[in-house]
Write a protein that holds these residues in place. Sequence first.
Motif, PDB file in Angstrom:
ATOM      1  N   TYR A   1      14.014  25.655  73.674  1.00 23.09           N
ATOM      2  CA  TYR A   1      12.823  26.483  73.860  1.00 23.09           C
ATOM      3  C   TYR A   1      12.671  26.821  75.337  1.00 23.09           C
ATOM      4  CZ  TYR A   1      11.721  24.674  69.263  1.00 23.09           C
ATOM      5  OH  TYR A   1      11.781  24.342  67.934  1.00 23.09           O
ATOM      6  N   ARG A   2      12.037  27.973  75.590  1.00 21.52           N
ATOM      7  CA  ARG A   2      11.696  28.316  76.958  1.00 21.52           C
ATOM      8  C   ARG A   2      10.413  29.132  76.961  1.00 21.52           C
ATOM      9  NH1 ARG A   2      15.977  33.084  78.744  1.00 21.52           N
ATOM     10  NH2 ARG A   2      15.054  34.724  77.471  1.00 21.52           N
ATOM     11  N   ILE A   3       9.766  29.124  78.115  1.00 28.73           N
ATOM     12  CA  ILE A   3       8.578  29.942  78.326  1.00 28.73           C
ATOM     13  C   ILE A   3       8.895  30.876  79.485  1.00 28.73           C
ATOM     14  CG2 ILE A   3       6.143  29.962  78.957  1.00 28.73           C
ATOM     15  CD1 ILE A   3       6.058  27.023  77.866  1.00 28.73           C
ATOM     16  N   ILE A   4       8.668  32.172  79.254  1.00 36.38           N
ATOM     17  CA  ILE A   4       8.882  33.157  80.312  1.00 36.38           C
ATOM     18  C   ILE A   4       7.577  33.905  80.555  1.00 36.38           C
ATOM     19  CG2 ILE A   4      11.365  33.405  79.887  1.00 36.38           C
ATOM     20  CD1 ILE A   4      10.767  36.019  78.382  1.00 36.38           C
ATOM     21  N   ASP A   5       7.481  34.496  81.740  1.00 35.79           N
ATOM     22  CA  ASP A   5       6.280  35.272  82.049  1.00 35.79           C
ATOM     23  C   ASP A   5       6.556  36.766  81.828  1.00 35.79           C
ATOM     24  OD1 ASP A   5       7.680  36.201  84.334  1.00 35.79           O
ATOM     25  OD2 ASP A   5       6.597  34.868  85.685  1.00 35.79           O
ATOM     26  N   GLN A   6       5.610  37.610  82.170  1.00 31.68           N
ATOM     27  CA  GLN A   6       5.742  39.057  81.926  1.00 31.68           C
ATOM     28  C   GLN A   6       6.869  39.693  82.728  1.00 31.68           C
ATOM     29  OE1 GLN A   6       1.630  40.129  82.789  1.00 31.68           O
ATOM     30  NE2 GLN A   6       1.307  40.593  80.623  1.00 31.68           N
ATOM     31  N   GLN A   7       7.252  39.081  83.832  1.00 31.85           N
ATOM     32  CA  GLN A   7       8.361  39.596  84.642  1.00 31.85           C
ATOM     33  C   GLN A   7       9.688  38.952  84.236  1.00 31.85           C
ATOM     34  OE1 GLN A   7       5.356  38.491  86.364  1.00 31.85           O
ATOM     35  NE2 GLN A   7       4.711  40.611  86.054  1.00 31.85           N
ATOM     36  N   ASN A   8       9.665  38.208  83.152  1.00 34.13           N
ATOM     37  CA  ASN A   8      10.843  37.542  82.575  1.00 34.13           C
ATOM     38  C   ASN A   8      11.369  36.381  83.409  1.00 34.13           C
ATOM     39  OD1 ASN A   8      10.826  39.206  80.312  1.00 34.13           O
ATOM     40  ND2 ASN A   8      12.044  40.758  81.342  1.00 34.13           N
ATOM     41  N   PHE A   9      10.511  35.751  84.228  1.00 35.98           N
ATOM     42  CA  PHE A   9      10.907  34.541  84.929  1.00 35.98           C
ATOM     43  C   PHE A   9      10.668  33.348  84.015  1.00 35.98           C
ATOM     44  CE2 PHE A   9      10.583  37.234  88.643  1.00 35.98           C
ATOM     45  CZ  PHE A   9      11.639  36.777  89.428  1.00 35.98           C
ATOM     46  N   ARG A  10      11.611  32.439  84.036  1.00 32.62           N
ATOM     47  CA  ARG A  10      11.544  31.249  83.203  1.00 32.62           C
ATOM     48  C   ARG A  10      10.624  30.229  83.864  1.00 32.62           C
ATOM     49  NH1 ARG A  10      16.380  30.056  83.905  1.00 32.62           N
ATOM     50  NH2 ARG A  10      17.184  31.568  82.455  1.00 32.62           N
ATOM     51  N   TRP A  11       9.665  29.705  83.111  1.00 28.96           N
ATOM     52  CA  TRP A  11       8.728  28.711  83.599  1.00 28.96           C
ATOM     53  C   TRP A  11       9.030  27.322  83.078  1.00 28.96           C
ATOM     54  CZ3 TRP A  11       4.215  28.933  86.668  1.00 28.96           C
ATOM     55  CH2 TRP A  11       4.008  30.177  87.273  1.00 28.96           C
ATOM     56  N   TYR A  12       9.649  27.252  81.929  1.00 28.59           N
ATOM     57  CA  TYR A  12       9.844  25.944  81.304  1.00 28.59           C
ATOM     58  C   TYR A  12      10.964  26.044  80.290  1.00 28.59           C
ATOM     59  CZ  TYR A  12       8.283  21.422  79.425  1.00 28.59           C
ATOM     60  OH  TYR A  12       8.203  20.117  79.050  1.00 28.59           O
ATOM     61  N   SER A  13      11.759  24.981  80.186  1.00 32.52           N
ATOM     62  CA  SER A  13      12.810  24.886  79.169  1.00 32.52           C
ATOM     63  C   SER A  13      12.869  23.458  78.654  1.00 32.52           C
ATOM     64  CB  SER A  13      14.176  25.255  79.763  1.00 32.52           C
ATOM     65  OG  SER A  13      14.222  26.591  80.149  1.00 32.52           O
ATOM     66  N   THR A  14      13.077  23.333  77.373  1.00 31.47           N
ATOM     67  CA  THR A  14      13.200  22.005  76.761  1.00 31.47           C
ATOM     68  C   THR A  14      13.825  22.137  75.376  1.00 31.47           C
ATOM     69  OG1 THR A  14      11.997  19.993  76.112  1.00 31.47           O
ATOM     70  CG2 THR A  14      10.868  22.088  75.742  1.00 31.47           C
ATOM     71  N   PHE A  15      14.385  21.041  74.902  1.00 27.36           N
ATOM     72  CA  PHE A  15      14.866  21.004  73.525  1.00 27.36           C
ATOM     73  C   PHE A  15      13.781  20.497  72.580  1.00 27.36           C
ATOM     74  CE2 PHE A  15      19.007  21.045  75.647  1.00 27.36           C
ATOM     75  CZ  PHE A  15      19.658  21.995  74.891  1.00 27.36           C
ATOM     76  N   ASP A  16      12.687  19.990  73.125  1.00 27.59           N
ATOM     77  CA  ASP A  16      11.626  19.391  72.336  1.00 27.59           C
ATOM     78  C   ASP A  16      10.540  20.422  72.024  1.00 27.59           C
ATOM     79  OD1 ASP A  16       8.997  18.011  71.897  1.00 27.59           O
ATOM     80  OD2 ASP A  16      10.277  16.231  72.057  1.00 27.59           O
ATOM     81  N   GLN A  17      10.361  20.732  70.752  1.00 29.28           N
ATOM     82  CA  GLN A  17       9.388  21.745  70.336  1.00 29.28           C
ATOM     83  C   GLN A  17       7.965  21.364  70.723  1.00 29.28           C
ATOM     84  OE1 GLN A  17       9.073  22.420  66.086  1.00 29.28           O
ATOM     85  NE2 GLN A  17       8.163  24.429  66.401  1.00 29.28           N
ATOM     86  N   ASN A  18       7.603  20.111  70.543  1.00 35.65           N
ATOM     87  CA  ASN A  18       6.247  19.677  70.879  1.00 35.65           C
ATOM     88  C   ASN A  18       5.969  19.820  72.376  1.00 35.65           C
ATOM     89  OD1 ASN A  18       5.554  19.059  68.219  1.00 35.65           O
ATOM     90  ND2 ASN A  18       6.386  16.993  68.392  1.00 35.65           N
ATOM     91  N   GLU A  19       6.952  19.464  73.201  1.00 35.49           N
ATOM     92  CA  GLU A  19       6.797  19.636  74.652  1.00 35.49           C
ATOM     93  C   GLU A  19       6.605  21.110  74.993  1.00 35.49           C
ATOM     94  OE1 GLU A  19       9.895  17.980  77.073  1.00 35.49           O
ATOM     95  OE2 GLU A  19       9.769  16.037  76.080  1.00 35.49           O
ATOM     96  N   ALA A  20       7.389  21.964  74.365  1.00 34.85           N
ATOM     97  CA  ALA A  20       7.295  23.405  74.628  1.00 34.85           C
ATOM     98  C   ALA A  20       5.921  23.933  74.248  1.00 34.85           C
ATOM     99  CB  ALA A  20       8.387  24.151  73.863  1.00 34.85           C
ATOM    100  N   LEU A  21       5.435  23.537  73.090  1.00 35.29           N
ATOM    101  CA  LEU A  21       4.114  23.993  72.642  1.00 35.29           C
ATOM    102  C   LEU A  21       3.003  23.492  73.559  1.00 35.29           C
ATOM    103  CD1 LEU A  21       4.595  23.526  68.798  1.00 35.29           C
ATOM    104  CD2 LEU A  21       4.322  25.706  69.996  1.00 35.29           C
ATOM    105  N   GLU A  22       3.102  22.243  73.983  1.00 35.50           N
ATOM    106  CA  GLU A  22       2.092  21.667  74.876  1.00 35.50           C
ATOM    107  C   GLU A  22       2.083  22.390  76.231  1.00 35.50           C
ATOM    108  OE1 GLU A  22      -1.049  19.600  76.122  1.00 35.50           O
ATOM    109  OE2 GLU A  22      -0.241  19.520  74.093  1.00 35.50           O
ATOM    110  N   ARG A  23       3.257  22.608  76.783  1.00 33.60           N
ATOM    111  CA  ARG A  23       3.338  23.310  78.078  1.00 33.60           C
ATOM    112  C   ARG A  23       2.835  24.747  77.947  1.00 33.60           C
ATOM    113  NH1 ARG A  23       2.361  23.567  83.008  1.00 33.60           N
ATOM    114  NH2 ARG A  23       3.982  24.314  84.391  1.00 33.60           N
ATOM    115  N   PHE A  24       3.150  25.387  76.834  1.00 32.71           N
ATOM    116  CA  PHE A  24       2.686  26.752  76.585  1.00 32.71           C
ATOM    117  C   PHE A  24       1.154  26.783  76.579  1.00 32.71           C
ATOM    118  CE2 PHE A  24       1.669  30.336  73.675  1.00 32.71           C
ATOM    119  CZ  PHE A  24       2.253  31.357  74.398  1.00 32.71           C
ATOM    120  N   LYS A  25       0.551  25.819  75.885  1.00 27.20           N
ATOM    121  CA  LYS A  25      -0.915  25.754  75.832  1.00 27.20           C
ATOM    122  C   LYS A  25      -1.502  25.553  77.227  1.00 27.20           C
ATOM    123  CE  LYS A  25      -1.146  23.789  71.200  1.00 27.20           C
ATOM    124  NZ  LYS A  25      -1.357  22.565  70.424  1.00 27.20           N
ATOM    125  N   GLN A  26      -0.869  24.731  78.043  1.00 29.76           N
ATOM    126  CA  GLN A  26      -1.330  24.513  79.413  1.00 29.76           C
ATOM    127  C   GLN A  26      -1.259  25.791  80.239  1.00 29.76           C
ATOM    128  OE1 GLN A  26       1.201  21.366  80.834  1.00 29.76           O
ATOM    129  NE2 GLN A  26       0.143  19.793  79.653  1.00 29.76           N
TER     130      GLN A  26
END
Length: 149
Positions: free
Chosen positions: A121-146
């Motif tokens: 999983y990864r989180i990117i912003d509107q300019q397509n910069f990567r903010w977070y990457s992980t193999f753990d879905q729960n971690e990704a969801l938690e970071r996304f919420k933050q």
Amino acid sequence: MEKEQVVQEIAKKMKLIRTEQSLSQDRMAEILGISKKTLVQIEKERTLPGWNVVVSFTALFENSEILQNTLGNEPLEVIRLVTFGTPEEPYGKTMGGKVWWREIDSQSGYTLQQNLISQHYRIIDQQNFRWYSTFDQNEALERFKQLIH
């Protein structure tokens, strides 16, 4: 994906990628800094390459179609994730995930995606910069919420 799994996947594809790149065993061994005998053993699946060889191989051949089909369109992202874990700040401009990524959610300028091949999983912003990457879905969801709050 764990380090051992990455090593095994790369080992299985080294001969195909060497052939894809039109390199002889002698030249590939020279490029990777290993003996031809070691390369032959890896290609015959009698031994596994070391992590340093896997990292070098991935960095040198990151644009290989075979490698991208093995680890996703950004193989070095997988290597970095396995090596360092998750980043805590934006890094690396991406192409936005139009082909190799499934969008899970998008809010407040951030998009949560999952790679179709490596499943990370990864989180990117509107300019397509990567903010977070992980193999753990729960971690990704938690970071996304933050990030979106």
